[in-house]
Structure formats: structure tokens, C-alpha cells
Write an enzyme that holds these catalytic residues in place. Sequence first.
Site, PDB file in Angstrom:
ATOM      1  CB  SER A   7      -0.888  -0.098   1.186  1.00 19.95           C
ATOM      2  OG  SER A   7      -0.180  -0.260   2.495  1.00 19.95           O
ATOM      3  CG  ASN A  67      -3.116  -4.825  13.029  1.00 19.66           C
ATOM      4  OD1 ASN A  67      -2.559  -4.663  12.000  1.00 19.66           O
ATOM      5  ND2 ASN A  67      -3.260  -5.888  13.538  1.00 19.66           N
ATOM      6  CG  HIS A  83     -44.384  18.539  -9.965  1.00 16.76           C
ATOM      7  ND1 HIS A  83     -44.347  17.015  -9.520  1.00 16.76           N
ATOM      8  CD2 HIS A  83     -44.793  19.303  -8.879  1.00 16.76           C
ATOM      9  CE1 HIS A  83     -44.998  16.838  -8.601  1.00 16.76           C
ATOM     10  NE2 HIS A  83     -45.273  18.114  -7.827  1.00 16.76           N
ATOM     11  CB  SER A 132     -17.751  23.476 -28.668  1.00 21.17           C
ATOM     12  OG  SER A 132     -17.725  22.636 -29.711  1.00 21.17           O
ATOM     13  CE  LYS A 161     -22.410  23.875 -27.232  1.00 24.29           C
ATOM     14  NZ  LYS A 161     -23.594  23.184 -26.957  1.00 24.29           N
ATOM     15  CG  ASN A 166     -20.146  23.729 -24.103  1.00 21.02           C
ATOM     16  OD1 ASN A 166     -21.321  24.275 -24.574  1.00 21.02           O
ATOM     17  ND2 ASN A 166     -19.374  23.093 -24.706  1.00 21.02           N
ATOM     18  CD  GLU A 193     -22.294  20.263 -18.994  1.00 18.80           C
ATOM     19  OE1 GLU A 193     -22.972  19.517 -19.697  1.00 18.80           O
ATOM     20  OE2 GLU A 193     -21.240  20.975 -19.440  1.00 18.80           O
ATOM     21  CE1 TYR A 231      -5.764  -3.693   8.866  1.00 16.84           C
ATOM     22  CE2 TYR A 231      -4.665  -5.741   8.370  1.00 16.84           C
ATOM     23  CZ  TYR A 231      -4.934  -4.629   8.288  1.00 16.84           C
ATOM     24  OH  TYR A 231      -4.443  -4.014   7.051  1.00 16.84           O
ATOM     25  CD  GLN A 245      -2.496  -2.760   2.288  1.00 13.33           C
ATOM     26  OE1 GLN A 245      -1.814  -3.103   3.247  1.00 13.33           O
ATOM     27  NE2 GLN A 245      -1.969  -3.058   1.122  1.00 13.33           N
ATOM     28  CE  LYS A 249      -4.157   2.986   4.945  1.00  9.36           C
ATOM     29  NZ  LYS A 249      -4.711   1.697   4.921  1.00  9.36           N
TER      30      LYS A 249
HETATM   31  N1  ARG Z   1      -0.691  -1.354   5.288  1.00 11.73           N
HETATM   32  C1  ARG Z   1      -1.871  -1.766   6.207  1.00 11.73           C
HETATM   33  C2  ARG Z   1      -3.173  -1.142   6.101  1.00 11.73           C
HETATM   34  O1  ARG Z   1      -3.312  -0.289   5.681  1.00 11.73           O
HETATM   35  C3  ARG Z   1      -1.186  -1.589   7.401  1.00 11.73           C
HETATM   36  C4  ARG Z   1      -1.827  -2.521   8.672  1.00 11.73           C
HETATM   37  C5  ARG Z   1      -1.224  -3.846   8.340  1.00 11.73           C
HETATM   38  N2  ARG Z   1      -1.290  -4.600   9.477  1.00 11.73           N
HETATM   39  C6  ARG Z   1      -1.111  -6.190   9.177  1.00 11.73           C
HETATM   40  N3  ARG Z   1      -1.537  -6.835  10.278  1.00 11.73           N
HETATM   41  N4  ARG Z   1      -0.772  -6.742   8.140  1.00 11.73           N
HETATM   42  O2  ARG Z   1      -3.946  -1.688   6.476  1.00 11.73           O
END
Ligand code: ARG
Length: 462
Positions: A23, A110, A156, A277, A283, A285, A290, A317, A322, A325
Site C-alpha cells: 500500500s 494495526n 415538478h 467547443s 458555444k 459550455n 456539469e 484486523y 487496506q 484509503k
Molecule cells: N498497510 C496496512 C493497512 O493499510 C497496515 C496494517 C497492516 N497490518 C497487518 N497486520 N498486516 O491496512
Amino acid sequence: MKKMWSGRFLASASNLLDEFNASIMYDRKLYIEDIEGSLAHAQMLTHQKILTKEELTQITDGLAQVKSEIESGEFVWSIHDEDLHMGIEKRLTAIIGDAGKKLHTARSRNDQVAVDFRRWVLKRNLDIIESLKLLMSEILVVANEHTQTLIPGMTHLQHAQPTNFGFHLCAYLSMFKRDIERLQDSYKRCNVSPLGCAALAGTPHKIDRDMTAKLLGFDSVSVNCLDTVSDRDFALEILFNISTMMMHISRLSEELVMWSSYEFSFIELSDEYSTGSSIMPQKKNPDVPELLRGKTGRVYGSLMGLLTVMKGLPLAYNKDTQEDKEGVFDSVETALISLEILKEAIKTMEVKSHNMQSACSVGHLAATDLADYLVEKCGIPFREAHFITGRAVAKAEELGIDLSDIEFKYLKEIDARIDEDVLEYLVLKNSMNARTSAGGTSTVRTKEQLEFFRKFLKDNKQ
Ligand code: ARG
């Protein structure tokens, strides 16, 4: 490449796994929160005599160097380190040696990721609130100039009753105020520290969770470690809050698009915030509203995505988490740029008051006023008044005019109880100003509403 967790492994991980598992290419966005979290943790460990003062100094200096390497672009982000937590810890250990290896005492990735991501979300929550306030201030300026500007109020998408443009904008101010309050409410609920929950069950080390919570600006510590390390409600809340806000933005955008058309011609967006355009030279726009309308879709997508990731996850966990994000990063970025550009588009648009007013002269906007007159002045029950007014509308249609222009004699023919003072009721401005009930459209009530939003912004100054 040797992993931090490789003790129990005989063979090393495949490159394919590293690529799939990592990640680090996106969670590196959390580097400030990660470093601050580590500093707070190290201070607490030192206070609890788990680390020495010298080790704390080494960790503090080492993390400062890591931070400056990240900010200068020198830092090497590698998928082989999996995530930013391990990437930063590895570099720290390379710089300061053994003290770096002690930093993770009484901590797990975690709780670490839960701290970092939660704090990032909380900060962005405040940024979005600030941008919403700026947008509201800009809308207030325009609304304030148009508390007498008639515009057809619709239901309406059909002409209904005359309102004023300031009142119309107050509807959006109401929505954005609720968006702010929702974010504020969420901030309070989510400002709880996960640090010290460790992997899932707490730790036998004598840590002080209150101390790290305080150092990191949290209001309190979380109650149950098992819940905390797998809780992503804070991320879902910001996604829902942004989704609702974007829904409001998309509604205003839709009106801006319609109002910019030749058919409406209620506003003209400035050249700065309009596009042309590639084939049709004439045009202009409304790409900005939009796109705002369109971007709402990806934010809803992120909300649905994370709800689906979280659905059915067993405690505690799981790596599924992961996936929390990227959708949040994208939605926050979308929210902030959307608020900014909407504010600019509104600030620079031209309001064509004259066209708004002339649009009121069709569609018999004063019909309800005639019915109200019959009730108020002639004591006629509303249902009957409704019917009589319908006949007056039919007459106006037959004459090819708007009800507000009908001559008294025709009304008298329809119902002898009607007096000449009825004509006052049919003047569109009077109709708008007659709606003096709380929250109504009359200029007096609209001004009250503007004052209410002004006070809200004043009370909520940062
Ligand atoms: N990169 C992981 C995440 O974003 C961090 C936590 C990882 N923990 C684990 N036990 N593998 O969730």
C-alpha cells in the site's frame, strides 16, 4: 528482499506478492501522521521508562531526518517495504541503529494505521468545513443582492409561486450548513485515540494511552481494542458526509446548467469558468457545474466500495481493510476542489435579474394568491376557492395572458364576491412579499434567513 516479519518464513516473497500486497505507493500520503504518531509513542515509552532518554533523542532526531528526506524527495519508497509504516521504520533503523528497532514496542501496525488514517481524515474534515464556510460566504454575498429579485419558484420543474433569488439561494445555504454540522458532529465522535490497542487485545507493557491521546490531539482513548483496530466508521462517515455534500452541490450545479441555457438565461457563467467547443465556435459550455454533477458519482462509488469492503468482516484486523484509503483520498480531493471551483463560479457569474423577473410573467404564479384572497376576504372555504381560481386561470389561458394581468371585470364575472382590491393580490411582487410565515419567501423573511446564516458563520469562525 528480507522482510521485517520474515522470521518464520523459509522462502522470500515473490515480486508479484510484493506488488499486490503493498500500500506504500498511496499510504505514503500519511507520512506526517505516521511520524507524529511515532514521536508521541516514543515519548510515552520514555515516560514509562520503556525507552531511555538517549533512545528518545535518537528516535526524535532520526524521524526528523526521515521527514526531511521525504520532503526533499530523497526518500526511497519501495513496494518491497509493503507500507509506509515499515518503510519509515526501516529507514529510521538504518539511520539510528538499535533504538529504531525498539520503537515498535507495545505497538502494532494495526493500531498504527488506525491512528494515522484517522488523524488524516480528521484534519481533512476540518479543511472541508473551512471550504464550506467560504462557499457559504460567497453565496451569501449574491443572495444579499437579490432579496427583491423575482424568480419563478418551481415544483415538478413547473412554475409554482413567485419567490426571490435570495430566498432560492438560502435553500442551498441551509443544505451547506447541515453539511458543516454533520462534519462537526462526526469530528467529535471520531476524535478517539486507537494508539496502544496494539494488534487486537492491548499489551502487557505498562503504557499510558491517555498520554499519547493527549499528545496527538485526541479527546479520549477508545474503549475496546478489538473494535478499534478494525473500525473504519470514521472513514465511512467522511465518505457519507462528502457524498451528501456532493449531492447538494450536484443539485445546485444542475440549476446552474439549466439557468445558463438560452431557454432560461437566468445567469451567465464567467469566461474564466466556462469552456468552448472544439467544433462549434459559438458555444460557451457550463463544464464546471456539469463536472461537479458528474464527480458526485465517484464519491458515491467510494462510499459503496468501502461499505462493501467492511461488510461481513470478522474481528479484528483483516487485510481487506487496506482497501479503505484510496477512495477516501480521492473523495477528499474531489470535495476540496469542488468546493473551491463552485465558490469561484458563483462569485464570478452574472445574475440576469431581468430575465428572472420576466420569467415570472408566465405560468400564472399568482394563482394561489387569488385562492388565498377568496379565503381571507370572502370567507370562501379553500377547496371552493381553489375551484374558482381554476376557472380564473382557464379564462386567462383563453385570453392568452397571465393571471397577474387579468382585468377585474373577468374576475367579477367568475365570482361576484370578488372586489377590486383583488388586483393587489395578483401583483407578483406582492405575492412574493405576502409569504411572511416563518421561513417564507417575503423579502423580510429572506433577510432574516440571511442574518441567520451570517450569524452561523460568525459563531463558527475558526
Ligand atoms: N498497510 C496496512 C493497512 O493499510 C497496515 C496494517 C497492516 N497490518 C497487518 N497486520 N498486516 O491496512
